[in-house]
Design a protein around this motif. Structure first.
Motif, PDB file in Angstrom:
ATOM      1  N   ARG A  11       0.831  -1.206   0.000  1.00 27.58           N
ATOM      2  CA  ARG A  11       0.000   0.000   0.000  1.00 27.58           C
ATOM      3  C   ARG A  11       0.867   1.257   0.000  1.00 27.58           C
ATOM      4  O   ARG A  11       0.574   2.237  -0.710  1.00 27.58           O
ATOM      5  N   ARG A  12       1.917   1.238   0.792  1.00 29.05           N
ATOM      6  CA  ARG A  12       2.783   2.413   0.876  1.00 29.05           C
ATOM      7  C   ARG A  12       3.485   2.654  -0.455  1.00 29.05           C
ATOM      8  O   ARG A  12       3.631   3.812  -0.895  1.00 29.05           O
ATOM      9  N   CYS A  13       3.917   1.579  -1.100  1.00 30.29           N
ATOM     10  CA  CYS A  13       4.559   1.736  -2.407  1.00 30.29           C
ATOM     11  C   CYS A  13       3.568   2.288  -3.429  1.00 30.29           C
ATOM     12  O   CYS A  13       3.933   3.134  -4.280  1.00 30.29           O
ATOM     13  N   GLU A  14       2.327   1.824  -3.359  1.00 29.44           N
ATOM     14  CA  GLU A  14       1.313   2.378  -4.260  1.00 29.44           C
ATOM     15  C   GLU A  14       1.097   3.859  -3.996  1.00 29.44           C
ATOM     16  O   GLU A  14       0.976   4.661  -4.939  1.00 29.44           O
ATOM     17  N   GLU A  15       1.057   4.240  -2.713  1.00 32.23           N
ATOM     18  CA  GLU A  15       0.897   5.657  -2.378  1.00 32.23           C
ATOM     19  C   GLU A  15       2.075   6.474  -2.892  1.00 32.23           C
ATOM     20  O   GLU A  15       1.897   7.576  -3.450  1.00 32.23           O
ATOM     21  N   LEU A  16       3.298   5.934  -2.686  1.00 37.15           N
ATOM     22  CA  LEU A  16       4.478   6.651  -3.155  1.00 37.15           C
ATOM     23  C   LEU A  16       4.485   6.744  -4.682  1.00 37.15           C
ATOM     24  O   LEU A  16       4.842   7.784  -5.249  1.00 37.15           O
ATOM     25  N   GLU A  17       4.123   5.639  -5.329  1.00 37.19           N
ATOM     26  CA  GLU A  17       4.090   5.642  -6.783  1.00 37.19           C
ATOM     27  C   GLU A  17       3.062   6.645  -7.301  1.00 37.19           C
ATOM     28  O   GLU A  17       3.338   7.416  -8.236  1.00 37.19           O
ATOM     29  N   ASP A  18       1.908   6.670  -6.680  1.00 30.60           N
ATOM     30  CA  ASP A  18       0.874   7.617  -7.089  1.00 30.60           C
ATOM     31  C   ASP A  18       1.326   9.050  -6.840  1.00 30.60           C
ATOM     32  O   ASP A  18       1.113   9.943  -7.690  1.00 30.60           O
ATOM     33  N   ALA A  19       1.934   9.286  -5.672  1.00 29.59           N
ATOM     34  CA  ALA A  19       2.418  10.638  -5.363  1.00 29.59           C
ATOM     35  C   ALA A  19       3.495  11.047  -6.341  1.00 29.59           C
ATOM     36  O   ALA A  19       3.538  12.216  -6.801  1.00 29.59           O
ATOM     37  N   ARG A  20       4.395  10.129  -6.710  1.00 27.28           N
ATOM     38  CA  ARG A  20       5.451  10.479  -7.656  1.00 27.28           C
ATOM     39  C   ARG A  20       4.868  10.797  -9.035  1.00 27.28           C
ATOM     40  O   ARG A  20       5.292  11.757  -9.697  1.00 27.28           O
ATOM     41  N   HIS A  21       3.878   9.995  -9.464  1.00 26.28           N
ATOM     42  CA  HIS A  21       3.249  10.274 -10.747  1.00 26.28           C
ATOM     43  C   HIS A  21       2.578  11.651 -10.743  1.00 26.28           C
ATOM     44  O   HIS A  21       2.692  12.419 -11.735  1.00 26.28           O
ATOM     45  N   LYS A  22       1.898  11.978  -9.665  1.00 22.72           N
ATOM     46  CA  LYS A  22       1.259  13.286  -9.586  1.00 22.72           C
ATOM     47  C   LYS A  22       2.286  14.402  -9.568  1.00 22.72           C
ATOM     48  O   LYS A  22       2.102  15.453 -10.215  1.00 22.72           O
ATOM     49  N   LEU A  23       3.382  14.194  -8.837  1.00 18.34           N
ATOM     50  CA  LEU A  23       4.434  15.209  -8.816  1.00 18.34           C
ATOM     51  C   LEU A  23       5.063  15.374 -10.195  1.00 18.34           C
ATOM     52  O   LEU A  23       5.357  16.507 -10.625  1.00 18.34           O
ATOM     53  N   GLU A  24       5.286  14.264 -10.869  1.00 15.43           N
ATOM     54  CA  GLU A  24       5.845  14.353 -12.221  1.00 15.43           C
ATOM     55  C   GLU A  24       4.866  15.065 -13.168  1.00 15.43           C
ATOM     56  O   GLU A  24       5.294  15.850 -14.035  1.00 15.43           O
ATOM     57  N   THR A  35      11.275   8.794  -5.182  1.00 17.50           N
ATOM     58  CA  THR A  35      12.003   7.717  -5.868  1.00 17.50           C
ATOM     59  C   THR A  35      12.920   6.976  -4.907  1.00 17.50           C
ATOM     60  O   THR A  35      13.012   5.742  -4.932  1.00 17.50           O
ATOM     61  N   ASN A  36      13.593   7.730  -4.047  1.00 18.09           N
ATOM     62  CA  ASN A  36      14.459   7.101  -3.041  1.00 18.09           C
ATOM     63  C   ASN A  36      13.646   6.253  -2.066  1.00 18.09           C
ATOM     64  O   ASN A  36      14.038   5.124  -1.719  1.00 18.09           O
ATOM     65  N   SER A  37      12.491   6.789  -1.639  1.00 19.19           N
ATOM     66  CA  SER A  37      11.636   6.022  -0.724  1.00 19.19           C
ATOM     67  C   SER A  37      11.118   4.761  -1.392  1.00 19.19           C
ATOM     68  O   SER A  37      11.056   3.680  -0.773  1.00 19.19           O
ATOM     69  N   LEU A  38      10.736   4.880  -2.674  1.00 17.46           N
ATOM     70  CA  LEU A  38      10.289   3.692  -3.400  1.00 17.46           C
ATOM     71  C   LEU A  38      11.404   2.669  -3.540  1.00 17.46           C
ATOM     72  O   LEU A  38      11.181   1.462  -3.404  1.00 17.46           O
TER      73      LEU A  38
END
Length: 447
Positions: free
Chosen positions: A306-319, A420-423
């Motif tokens: 779940r956390r990786c999905e949140e990070l991935e989603d946040a990174r996509h939104k930031l990008e 990206t580092n957190s992921l």
């Protein structure tokens, strides 16, 4: 005769001749006092060597009577002796048979207790071996917990290297701390259970040795009684032991003898049942601990997912915002360039208007008139100045907006790098390490 009185069990049978003293017969002894006796004057002063005829008969009758009495006494003694010998023989046979039966009964009792002790020893040996196997399972399970504890510790240390603002106490960290606490509690429980198993194994062996010693004594006593049971009056390997008919002061009674073995069997059975209960408890502990660890592992993995999905989603939104910001920066740069060009374009009209005003200010005398052209030139200069001021102000705003956009771009790029580092830490470090988590069989001590 005192021993004979002890052996007799009933009165002797009545004899043909009553066993009693014959009446002594009284005889009148004739004295030499008559005319034809030898006690006259001629024999005065001495006794003649000859007896009277009556004395001779009396002597013969006395001999007959004495012989008859002696024969009768001897015959009675012979009959009594024969009867006593027969009775003592029968008594000895009965006593020996009864003793043989008693020894045989004792053999049966000893064999029964010996069999019970042997069975108890075998059960204790089997139970101790099974408990040893359970103890080895506990040790393997304890060793297996070292892997998960190393994994969760490494996960926590890796996640401590996250950068701001991702260095947060999220659900993953909470689950990891729960897992670490669970592993420590399980390790303490397994250590205590191992110590309890070691203590129970020691008690099992002690009671097994006690039962074996009792069994060994029973075997020796059984062999002795078995040899005694084979003895009979025709045995050649028997001899006199005069002092063997006394009881030893330390000898036990049948009640204390049976109670002694019963206590050993009771204590051994109690420890065996305690060992069985401990084995069942170990089974439950290993099953529960392995299931708890796997459930917590799944919970941590789910939290990581779940956390990786949140990070991935946040990174996509930031990008996505970064791309828009970069486009906006480009547009704003073009806008600034256009504003600068507009300002530059206003310089020539302003120069023209100011030059006209300057030139018209040199008109002579009354020609220096505030005519419509003069007012229009004045308003033109003013309008141009206002336009320049507005353009310059808008240029400043655009430049400030561009600086803000640049700051936002840097912030977005930094935040994307942090995500990206957190992921990378969560997915490629932690979750990759957690792929080596032990299986349920390993955690249960089977492997």
């Amino acid at each position: 005769m005192a021993q004979t009185d002890i052996l007799l069990t009933k009165e002797p049978a009545p004899q043909t001749v009553p066993a009693c003293q014959l009446p002594r017969k009284l005889y009148d002894v004739a004295r030499n006092t008559g005319a034809h006796t030898s006690s006259g004057l001629a024999t005065s002063g001495f006794r003649t060597a000859k007896y009277l005829l009556d004395e001779w008969f009396q002597n013969c009758y006395a001999r007959y009577h004495q012989a008859f009495a002696d024969r009768d006494q001897s015959e009675r003694q012979r009959h009594e002796s024969q009867q006593l010998a027969a009775e003592t023989e029968a008594l000895a046979q009965r006593t020996q048979q009864d003793s043989t039966r008693k020894v045989g009964g004792r053999l049966q009792d000893t064999h029964g207790w010996k069999s019970e002790l042997q069975r108890q020893v075998e059960e204790l040996v089997s139970e101790t071996e099974q408990l040893l196997a359970q103890k080895q399972r506990l040790e393997r399970a304890l060793d297996a917990t070292a892997g998960p504890f190393s994994i969760v510790t490494d996960n926590l240390q890796c996640r401590d290297r996250r950068q701001q603002p991702d260095l947060v106490r999220d659900c993953v960290e909470i689950e990891l701390l729960k897992e670490a606490e669970l592993i420590r509690n399980i390790q303490e429980l397994l250590k205590r259970t191992i110590m309890q198993a070691v203590s129970q194994i020691r008690l099992n062996r002690e009671h097994k040795e006690t039962c074996e010693m009792d069994w060994s004594d029973k075997v020796e006593a059984y062999n002795i009684d078995e040899a005694c049971c084979r003895y009979n009056s025709q045995s050649t390997d028997v001899q006199f032991y005069p002092h063997s008919a006394t009881f030893e002061e330390s000898a036990s009674t049948p009640e204390t003898w049976a109670k002694f073995t019963q206590e050993h069997l009771y204590r051994a059975e109690r420890e065996r049942l305690a060992s069985v209960n401990l084995r069942n408890l170990i089974d439950c502990i290993l099953q529960d601990t392995s299931e708890d660890l796997r459930l917590q592992c799944d919970a941590v993995n789910l939290a990581f997912g779940r956390r990786c999905e949140e990070l991935e989603d946040a990174r996509h939104k930031l990008e996505h915002h970064l791309r828009k910001t970069l486009r906006e920066i480009t547009d704003q740069e073009h806008n600034i360039a256009a504003l600068k060009q507009a300002i530059k374009d206003k310089e020539a009209p302003l120069k023209v208007a100011q030059t006209r005003l300057y030139q018209r200010s040199h008109r002579p005398n009354v020609e220096l008139c505030r005519d419509a052209a003069q007012f229009r030139l004045m308003s033109e200069v003013e309008e141009l100045n206002l336009s320049l001021a507005a353009l310059k102000e808008k240029l400043l705003e655009a430049e400030q907006s561009l600086r803000n956009l640049e700051d936002t771009r840097m912030s977005l790029e930094k935040d994307i790098a942090v995500k990206t580092n957190s992921l990378f830490i969560d997915r490629h470090k932690c979750m990759a390490h957690r792929a080596h988590y032990p299986t349920v069989l390993q955690l249960a001590g089977y492997q």
